[in-house]
Design an enzyme around this catalytic site. Structure first.
Site, PDB file in Angstrom:
ATOM      1  CB  VAL A 195       0.484  -2.781  -5.492  1.00  0.00           C
ATOM      2  CG1 VAL A 195       1.026  -3.425  -6.838  1.00  0.00           C
ATOM      3  CG2 VAL A 195       0.857  -1.091  -5.698  1.00  0.00           C
ATOM      4  CG  ASP A 231      13.232   7.800  -6.371  1.00  0.00           C
ATOM      5  OD1 ASP A 231      14.290   8.015  -5.774  1.00  0.00           O
ATOM      6  OD2 ASP A 231      12.194   7.205  -5.737  1.00  0.00           O
ATOM      7  NE  ARG A 245      -3.816  -2.109   2.528  1.00  0.00           N
ATOM      8  CZ  ARG A 245      -4.716  -2.328   2.107  1.00  0.00           C
ATOM      9  NH1 ARG A 245      -5.146  -1.397   1.054  1.00  0.00           N
ATOM     10  NH2 ARG A 245      -5.313  -3.585   2.320  1.00  0.00           N
ATOM     11  N   GLY A 246       0.429   2.298  -0.409  1.00  0.00           N
ATOM     12  CA  GLY A 246       1.050   3.666  -0.538  1.00  0.00           C
ATOM     13  C   GLY A 246       0.111   4.729  -0.799  1.00  0.00           C
TER      14      GLY A 246
END
Length: 841
Positions: free
Chosen positions: A47, A155, A41-42
C-alpha cells in the site's frame, strides 16, 4: 513523483500516520498517480501513499504480480472493486479509482490521516463521554452504509477505526466478500475471519455470518473505546473465545446512555440484535437506551466450537442479498459472505501526511493475562487459523506505528504479528533464516492466520523427518490417530513400527548450531514453487523401531489407537498383530479367503472394521472388533471395473470405492453383510487412483493420475453427494494418493516423490501451503494423523518422510534446531517490541 523526499513535500504535516520512504524497487508512478511513500505491506501486496493528478493524497493498494497472474483472482478483483464503489461515504474511506487490466492491479482509496482507535486508547486512555457517543454514532453509520451495499465487514475492531480530523472512519473492509449466491469458499482453510475478542459467537461456531456479526463487534468496539479494555477481557485466545460464547460482556464503566444499546448489540442470538440502521436511529434520535427491537427468530446453536473441530470442510451455502436502501439484515435463512473495501470519492486534502520513520515505542509492552505461550484455537494444538494464506491488507494504513504500551490489546499484538509475518514472506526467498525467525516472532506475539502461514512456509520442509536417508524404500505407510506411531511396509520385506513422540515434542535445547540459509527449504504460501528436498533431521534420534518379518508385504495399516498393526502379503493373506510400545507382538490374527493379494488395507476410526482391496478388484469388509479372530462380513464384487482404493467413513457407516472406470462408488454399511450402493461420483477423465474421507466424514477427496485432477465432494448426505470443487494439480509426476487434512485441506502424492498440502479453495484458487520433494520414487502413498496436521509419505529409494503443518510443533522443532530468535537478534530486528522468546518452556 520520482525524487520526492519528505522535506520536499509542500504543506504542514499532520500528526498520526507515519510513512516510510520508497525503496529502490518501489514504483514511482502507478497509473496516473505519483507515489510518495510506503504505507505498509501485506499478504496481497503493498500500500503506497500517492498524489493524484488533482493534488489530493490517496492510498493505493497494489496487488502482488503472482496473484494477478491468476485469471480467477483478477476476475474477483474486478468484482470487488465494483462492489467497493457501492458503499456510501458515511464515515468510511472512499474508493476513488481502480486499475484492473495491467500486470499489477491496484485500488485507489482516500488517504485517511489519523491514529487508530486502538492506538489512541492504548496511549491516552478511554474516550470521554461526548467523544464516545460521537464514535458510536459514526461507526454505526459506517456499518449502515457498508451493509446497504450488500457487504459484511466481519473484522470490525479498534484497529480498523481511524480517528481522522473530520471524525471516526471505518476502514479495512477489504477482507470482506460480496454477498453472492455461492458457498463460503472465500473462507480459506482454517481461516478465522475476525479478530479474537471482537468476533460474534456465530463466527466462532462456524454458523452463517450476517450483518448482525458487525453489530456485535460494534458493541465490543464501544466498550473498548469507553473503558480501555476488550469486551471479553484479555488472555489466551481460546479463553477469550470461550467467554464470548458462554459469558456476558463486562459493561461496567460504560455511560448509562449507551449501556442498554451496547448490551442489545452483544446479544448472543443474532436475531436479538438491532441492525446497524436501528443503532444509528437510536443514537441520532435519542442518544439514550434503545427499546427492544422487534423479535426475530432465534438461531439454533448446532455447531461445535471451532477449536473442538477436527478436519471439517467448511462449506456453507449462501443466498444472494441484493443491496438496498437500508442496512436491515437478512433473515438467518439467507447467510451472507463478504467482499473487499468500498466507498466513493472524497474531497482532496491540501495538506500531505508526514513522511517519517516509525516513532520509538514506549518501553513497556504488556498484555494483561497473557500466558507464557499463546494457546491455539483447536484442541489438537493447531490454531483455527493454521493453514492459511493472507488474502487482504489494510487500505488505509498508519504505517510504522507500533501499538505498544501498558494497555496494549489483543488487536495490537495481532497487527504487529501480521506485519512481522509479511516481512517473513518478503525475506524468505533471499534469507530463509531471517524469514524463519520473523515467522516465529510473529506467531509468539499472536497466532494470526498470517503468522501461522509464515511458520508453515518457513519450517514444514526444513524440519521434515526421514526415517532412513538411504536403503530400501517403503511400499506403504500408516499413522496412528495421535501421530505418535508410524508403521511402514518396507521393500525389504520388513514391517517397522516407529515411535515419533520424541520428534513431535522435542526439547527446546538446540540440537546443533543454526543451519546456514542454504539448507533451509522455503515454501511460498502464495505461489507454486518447485519441490524442495527436506534437510536431514536434527530433531532427537528416533529409537529403534519394532521390526517384524513380512515376506512380500504390499500394504500396511495401523489401528487408530496404535495398538494393532495390519499388513497384507503377496500370498493373499492379511495379518493383524497387537503390540505394546516397544515390545514383541502380543497376539495375531489372519485374514483368509482372498483369491488374490490384498493391495489396500484400512481401519475404521473406532478400530472395529477393516476394509481390504484385492488385486482382482473385490472389496472386503471385516469385523475386527476381536483382532485376533477377524471375521469377513461381506465382499463387494459387482463393480463395473477393478477397484483401486477403498475408504471407510470414520464412523464405519459408509464405504467409498475408487475404480479404473473413472468412478467413485459410495456404499451404505447400515447392514454390513449387505452393503447397498448409494451413489456414483463421476467427473474424472481417467482411472481414479485413490479416495479418502475427512476426519468428520463430511468430505470425500479423490485423485486421478490420468487426468491430473483432485476432486472433492460434500457427503454430508451420502445418498445425495454434492461437488465441492475440481482442480488440476501441477506436478512433474503422476498423482497416486490423496488424504484430507485439517479444515478441508488436502494433501497429494505423486510418483516423482513430491508431496503437496493444498488449502481449501478460496476465491483465488487453492494454494500450495507445503511442497516437498521427498526423494522417494514409484507408487507413493501419503497418510495423515487424526487431526490432519502431521503427514507421512512413502515410496521407493528411502524410508518414509514425516512432516507437520502444526505451527506450535514447528516452533518446537525449529527451536530444537537452534533456529529461534534470540534476544540480540530481536533487539536488532524488532527493537520496539519487548523480547518474547518463542523457545521458552
Amino acid at each position: 513523483m520520482s525524487g520526492t523526499t519528505p522535506s520536499s513535500v509542500p504543506g504542514s504535516p499532520l500528526s498520526g500516520a507515519a510513512v516510510t520512504p520508497l525503496g529502490p524497487h518501489d514504483p514511482r508512478e502507478i497509473g496516473s498517480y505519483r507515489t510518495v511513500g510506503l504505507l505498509g505491506r501485506g499478504g496481497m501486496g503493498a500500500v503506497y501513499l500517492a498524489a493524484a493528478p488533482g493534488g489530493q493524497w490517496v492510498a493505493i493498494k497494489v496487488i502482488r504480480p503472482e496473484l494477478a497472474q491468476r485469471p480467477e483472482f483478477r476476475a474477483r478483483f474486478r468484482r470487488e472493486a465494483e462492489n467497493a464503489r457501492r458503499v456510501r461515504r458515511f464515515a468510511t474511506a472512499a474508493v476513488l479509482d481502480a486499475g484492473t487490466e495491467g500486470p499489477s492491479p491496484y485500488l485507489v482509496t482516500e488517504f485517511v490521516e489519523g491514529p487508530t482507535l486502538a492506538r489512541r486508547v492504548s496511549t491516552r486512555g478511554p474516550l470521554g463521554h461526548g467523544d464516545l457517543e460521537h464514535l458510536a454514532l459514526s461507526v454505526a453509520t459506517a456499518l449502515g452504509a457498508i451493509h446497504a451495499a450488500g457487504i459484511v465487514h466481519r473484522d470490525l475492531t479498534p484497529a480498523n477505526v481511524l480517528l481522522s480530523p473530520v471524525g471516526p472512519k471505518v476502514i479495512d473492509f477489504g477482507l470482506a466478500r460480496a454477498q453472492v449466491n455461492t458457498t463460503t469458499v472465500s473462507q480459506q482453510i482454517g481461516r478465522v475471519v475476525g479478530t479474537p475478542g471482537y468476533m460474534a459467537p456465530e463466527q466462532i461456531l462456524d454458523e452463517p455470518i450476517t450483518p448482525a456479526a458487525d453489530v456485535f463487534a460494534w458493541g465490543g468496539v464501544v466498550i473498548y473505546a469507553g473503558t480501555g479494555r476488550p469486551p471479553f477481557g484479555s488472555g489466551p485466545t481460546d479463553a477469550v473465545l470461550y467467554r464470548i460464547v458462554h459469558e456476558p460482556p463486562r459493561l461496567d464503566g460504560l455511560p448509562d446512555e449507551l449501556r442498554g444499546l451496547v448490551e442489545l448489540a452483544l446479544s448472543r442470538d443474532p436475531g436479538a440484535r438491532p441492525s446497524a440502521e436501528e443503532l444509528r436511529e437510536q443514537l441520532a434520535g435519542t442518544g439514550g437506551v434503545a427499546a427492544a427491537p422487534v423479535p426475530r427468530p432465534r438461531s439454533r446453536r448446532t455447531g461445535a466450537l471451532r477449536w473442538q473441530r477436527r478436519g471439517r470442510s467448511e462449506q456453507t451455502t449462501t443466498a444472494a442479498v441484493p443491496p438496498g436502501p437500508t442496512s436491515r439484515r437478512p433473515e438467518r435463512e439467507q447467510p451472507v459472505t463478504v467482499v473487499t473495501p468500498a466507498p466513493a470519492p472524497a474531497p482532496p486534502s491540501a495538506v500531505p501526511p508526514r513522511l517519517a520513520a516509525p516513532a520509538p515505542a514506549p518501553a513497556q509492552h504488556q498484555r494483561p493475562g497473557r500466558s507464557r505461550r499463546t494457546p491455539l484455537l483447536v484442541g489438537t494444538a493447531v490454531a483455527g487459523a493454521v493453514l492459511v494464506t493472507a488474502v487482504g491488507t489494510t487500505l488505509t494504513v498508519t504505517g510504522g506505528q507500533r501499538h505498544t504500551g501498558a494497555q496494549a490489546t489483543t488487536a495490537d499484538s495481532a497487527a504487529i504479528s501480521r506485519e512481522l509475518a509479511s516481512r517473513s514472506d518478503l525475506a524468505r526467498a533471499s534469507d530463509a533464516v531471517l524469514a524463519g525467525r520473523l515467522a516465529l516472532a510473529a506467531y509468539q506475539l499472536s497466532p494470526t492466520p498470517e503468522a501461522g502461514t509464515a511458520v508453515i512456509a518457513s519450517f514444514a520442509a526444513r524440519t521434515a523427518l526421514t526415517t532412513r536417508a538411504a536403503g530400501p524404500g517403503a511400499v506403504d505407510v500408516a499413522l496412528s490417530r495421535s501421530g505418535e506411531r508410524l508403521v511402514e511396509a518396507g521393500a525389504d520385506n520388513r514391517i517397522r513400527v516407529w515411535d515419533l513422540r520424541s520428534w513431535l515434542s522435542p526439547t527446546a535445547t538446540p540440537a546443533e548450531p543454526p543451519a546456514p540459509a542454504s539448507t533451509i527449504v522455503p515454501s511460498s504460501p502464495t505461489a507454486s514453487s518447485p519441490p524442495t528436498a527436506p534437510s536431514p533431521p536434527t530433531a532427537p534420534v528416533l529409537p529403534a523401531p519394532l521390526d517384524l518379518g513380512a515376506q512380500g508385504a504390499l500394504a500396511v495399516t495401523i489401528r487408530p489407537d496404535g495398538a494393532w498393526v495390519g499388513w497384507a502379503t503377496a500370498d493373499g493373506l492379511g495379518h493383524l498383530v497387537g503390540t505394546d510400545r516397544g515390545s514383541a507382538p502380543a497376539a495375531a490374527g489372519t485374514l483368509t479367503g482372498n483369491i488374490s493379494p490384498i493391495e489396500r488395507i484400512t481401519f475404521s476410526s473406532d478400530g472395529t472394521l477393516l476394509a481390504t482391496v484385492t488385486r482382482d478388484g473385490s472389496v472386503g469388509v471385516w469385523d475386527v472388533s476381536q483382532p485376533a479372530r477377524p471375521l469377513i462380513l461381506s465382499r463387494l464384487t459387482d463393480h463395473s471395473a477393478p477397484v483401486t482404493d477403498a475408504a471407510l467413513r470414520p464412523d464405519g457407516a459408509v464405504l467409498a470405492t475408487a475404480g479404473i472406470d473413472q468412478k467413485v462408488q459410495v456404499w451404505s454399511l447400515a447392514d454390513r453383510r449387505r452393503p447397498a450402493l448409494l451413489a456414483e461420483l463421476t467427473g474424472h477423465q481417467g482411472a481414479v487412483d485413490a479416495t479418502e474421507f475427512s476426519a468428520d466424514g463430511r468430505t470425500l477427496a479423490s485423485v486421478s493420475g490420468d487426468d491430473a485432477t483432485l476432486r472433492r465432494w460434500d457427503l454430508s448426505d451420502p445418498a445425495h453427494p454434492r461437488v465441492l470443487d475440481s482442480r488440476r494439480v501441477t506436478a512433474s509426476g503422476s498423482l497416486t494418493d490423496v488424504v484430507v487434512g485439517i479444515h478441508g485441506s488436502t494433501a497429494t502424492a505423486a510418483d516423482d516423490g513430491s508431496a503437496v498440502v493444498w488449502s481449501a479453495p478460496g476465491p483465488g484458487g487453492a494454494t500450495d501451503l507445503v511442497r516437498l520433494a521427498t526423494g522417494t520414487t514409484g507408487q507413493a502413498r501419503i497418510v495423515t494423523d487424526g487431526p490432519g496436521t502431521t503427514f507421512a509419505i512413502a515410496g521407493g529409494g528411502r524410508g518414509p518422510v514425516v512432516f507437520t503443518v502444526d505451527p506450535l510443533r514447528l516452533t518446537r522443532l525449529a527451536c530444537a534446531q537452534g533456529l529461534g530468535p534470540d534476544r540480540r537478534w530481536w533487539s536488532r530486528e524488532i527493537a520496539d517490541v519487548p523480547f518474547e522468546d518463542p523457545c521458552r518452556r
